[in-house]
Design a protein around this motif. Sequence first.
Motif, PDB file in Angstrom:
ATOM      1  N   LYS A 177       0.635  -1.632  -0.019  1.00  0.00           N
ATOM      2  CA  LYS A 177      -0.400   0.121  -0.037  1.00  0.00           C
ATOM      3  C   LYS A 177       0.783   1.380  -0.008  1.00  0.00           C
ATOM      4  O   LYS A 177       0.265   2.535  -0.778  1.00  0.00           O
ATOM      5  CB  LYS A 177      -1.027   0.080   1.413  1.00  0.00           C
ATOM      6  CG  LYS A 177      -2.032  -0.951   0.986  1.00  0.00           C
ATOM      7  CD  LYS A 177      -2.884  -0.248   0.032  1.00  0.00           C
ATOM      8  CE  LYS A 177      -4.233  -2.019  -0.158  1.00  0.00           C
ATOM      9  NZ  LYS A 177      -4.585  -1.504  -1.050  1.00  0.00           N
ATOM     10  N   ILE A 178       1.967   1.369   0.990  1.00  0.00           N
ATOM     11  CA  ILE A 178       2.858   2.334   0.630  1.00  0.00           C
ATOM     12  C   ILE A 178       3.326   2.864  -0.423  1.00  0.00           C
ATOM     13  O   ILE A 178       3.645   3.856  -1.596  1.00  0.00           O
ATOM     14  CB  ILE A 178       4.331   2.223   1.783  1.00  0.00           C
ATOM     15  CG1 ILE A 178       3.398   2.578   3.289  1.00  0.00           C
ATOM     16  CG2 ILE A 178       5.188   3.076   1.425  1.00  0.00           C
ATOM     17  CD1 ILE A 178       4.617   2.079   4.803  1.00  0.00           C
ATOM     18  N   LEU A 179       4.271   1.282  -1.295  1.00  0.00           N
ATOM     19  CA  LEU A 179       4.603   1.514  -2.461  1.00  0.00           C
ATOM     20  C   LEU A 179       3.433   2.319  -3.746  1.00  0.00           C
ATOM     21  O   LEU A 179       3.957   2.591  -4.145  1.00  0.00           O
ATOM     22  CB  LEU A 179       5.267   0.428  -3.226  1.00  0.00           C
ATOM     23  CG  LEU A 179       5.813  -0.148  -2.429  1.00  0.00           C
ATOM     24  CD1 LEU A 179       6.186  -2.298  -2.998  1.00  0.00           C
ATOM     25  CD2 LEU A 179       7.347   0.258  -2.995  1.00  0.00           C
ATOM     26  N   GLU A 180       1.485   1.905  -3.397  1.00  0.00           N
ATOM     27  CA  GLU A 180       0.915   2.261  -4.244  1.00  0.00           C
ATOM     28  C   GLU A 180       0.432   3.734  -4.209  1.00  0.00           C
ATOM     29  O   GLU A 180       0.357   4.240  -4.942  1.00  0.00           O
ATOM     30  CB  GLU A 180      -0.449   1.799  -3.527  1.00  0.00           C
ATOM     31  CG  GLU A 180      -0.589  -0.102  -4.834  1.00  0.00           C
ATOM     32  CD  GLU A 180      -1.529  -0.859  -3.822  1.00  0.00           C
ATOM     33  OE1 GLU A 180      -2.226  -0.355  -3.830  1.00  0.00           O
ATOM     34  OE2 GLU A 180      -1.740  -2.341  -4.280  1.00  0.00           O
ATOM     35  N   GLU A 181       1.163   4.363  -2.883  1.00  0.00           N
ATOM     36  CA  GLU A 181       0.926   6.008  -2.830  1.00  0.00           C
ATOM     37  C   GLU A 181       1.781   6.109  -3.400  1.00  0.00           C
ATOM     38  O   GLU A 181       1.229   7.637  -3.474  1.00  0.00           O
ATOM     39  CB  GLU A 181       0.757   6.117  -0.866  1.00  0.00           C
ATOM     40  CG  GLU A 181       0.960   6.910  -0.577  1.00  0.00           C
ATOM     41  CD  GLU A 181       0.852   7.300   0.860  1.00  0.00           C
ATOM     42  OE1 GLU A 181       1.088   8.719   0.915  1.00  0.00           O
ATOM     43  OE2 GLU A 181       0.245   6.428   1.759  1.00  0.00           O
ATOM     44  N   ILE A 182       2.994   5.915  -3.635  1.00  0.00           N
ATOM     45  CA  ILE A 182       3.543   7.000  -3.236  1.00  0.00           C
ATOM     46  C   ILE A 182       4.183   6.640  -4.586  1.00  0.00           C
ATOM     47  O   ILE A 182       5.124   7.464  -5.523  1.00  0.00           O
ATOM     48  CB  ILE A 182       5.285   6.306  -2.796  1.00  0.00           C
ATOM     49  CG1 ILE A 182       6.057   5.133  -2.951  1.00  0.00           C
ATOM     50  CG2 ILE A 182       4.993   6.727  -1.229  1.00  0.00           C
ATOM     51  CD1 ILE A 182       7.704   4.713  -2.847  1.00  0.00           C
ATOM     52  N   LYS A 183       3.785   5.924  -5.752  1.00  0.00           N
ATOM     53  CA  LYS A 183       3.521   5.674  -6.925  1.00  0.00           C
ATOM     54  C   LYS A 183       5.389   6.083  -8.058  1.00  0.00           C
ATOM     55  O   LYS A 183       5.621   6.724  -8.957  1.00  0.00           O
ATOM     56  CB  LYS A 183       2.632   6.204  -7.960  1.00  0.00           C
ATOM     57  CG  LYS A 183       1.209   5.717  -7.730  1.00  0.00           C
ATOM     58  CD  LYS A 183       0.664   6.890  -8.081  1.00  0.00           C
ATOM     59  CE  LYS A 183      -1.273   6.227  -7.717  1.00  0.00           C
ATOM     60  NZ  LYS A 183      -2.158   7.325  -8.473  1.00  0.00           N
TER      61      LYS A 183
END
Length: 454
Positions: A448-454
């Motif tokens: 989810k963190i990786l998805e947020e920072i893209k």
Amino acid sequence: MKKILLFIFSVISITIFGQVKVSKNQAIEDINFFNKTLQEVHYNPFLFIDNKKYFNEVDELRQSIGDSVEIKEFIFKLYHLTSLIKDSHTSPGLMQTGLINDLKSNKFFPYLLVRKNNKLYFPISTSQKLFVESGSELISINNNEIKMLLNDFDHCIGGTNEFSVEMTIRLFPYFLFLKGILPPYKIVYRDSLKVKHTLSINEGMTFKNALISTLPSLSKPYKFEIVDNKLGFLHFASMSEDINVFDHYLDSCVTLMKSKNIINWTIDIRDNSGGNSMLADVLISYFNKTSYSLMGKRQWKISQQYKNYLISSGDTTNEYLSKRNGTVWELGNCEPQKPQFENNNVFNGKVFLITGPFTFSSANMFADGVKKYKLAKVVGDNTGENTNDFGEVYSFELPNSKIKMQTTTSYDLGTNCEQKKYEPVKPDEIIETPLINKINEEDYVLKKILEEIK
């Protein structure tokens, strides 16, 4: 500094062999010794349980002991007793000299399990080793129903319910051992079609190896990596390491992120049960220069026992030693302070802090300070300890059984400094990991963190 000694041990270093049993009278003397020590050194053992109710439970414990009691059975009974206080630091120690032969033997359940409420499941790594369907539900071990075992084990750990549940699964092999559930294991499990199967596991593993599988800090206290060429990821699992070595390690991590133009840093303390809070201060100095605190105030019970403990540990200059026995020494002013450490190699990007129900003691303080002073974005699950909780561990030995015990001497207020507010650190963003991701051993929060920072 807040200390927890629950997981700091060395199987190899202990060479004293203890007795197997104690008599009823000896066990009762040990229970009385524990309660006397508890009331003399603890800030307030009856903050969360009525005095009368506690001693009614003590009487029941005394009556439950036959003419003699095995050491491991006595330890299990003491876990139930200490959990009543709701102080997670108060418990028998994990490393007991009376069990040393057993702890070095292959008597501990050897596979990882995943818990959801009162059920246990096989994660993918366990399923592959046992050649069973991933996600199968474990029903019983040696004719002991899992639901009943979990209920029993949940009453071994004090503190918050979330921490108790988390500790139950991390110490599941140990509690099975204390209950006398030993290899060979006959397990019954149920697959996705609800079909029951039976499986035999002939041999267990040593205590040390069983703990390493559920407590990563024992094998690697911290580890850093660059994920997907866009995120620095620090798995910070222990605060019990050398502070100077940790400082140099952090410096190299920040230098690496800067060289690769990484602007997002995630610090994971889901496996961190505390230690020396100064390691948290060192870590904070690498992404913050503003005032903050990790604790609001400390109320510290003064006792001769703890003075003797400090002196025997080589701490002969502690101001605690000058205080009058039986009083409470108050430290702190509930105000933010200048950073304890400064350095020029500061990370200026966005920082995430991942917490969970095993985030405890000094790690809980770290999360509390970061959340209160907005030093990073806190994500994941609630921590495993209230921000107002007990601290400063006192370790001692019961005179007859030689069982090692620990309790606390202080009551620490969190950064909000509200005397009667009992709640954990709540993340800025709650991210609960679905059961399927736990079974597949996927880091859902990191995803989810990786998805947020893209």
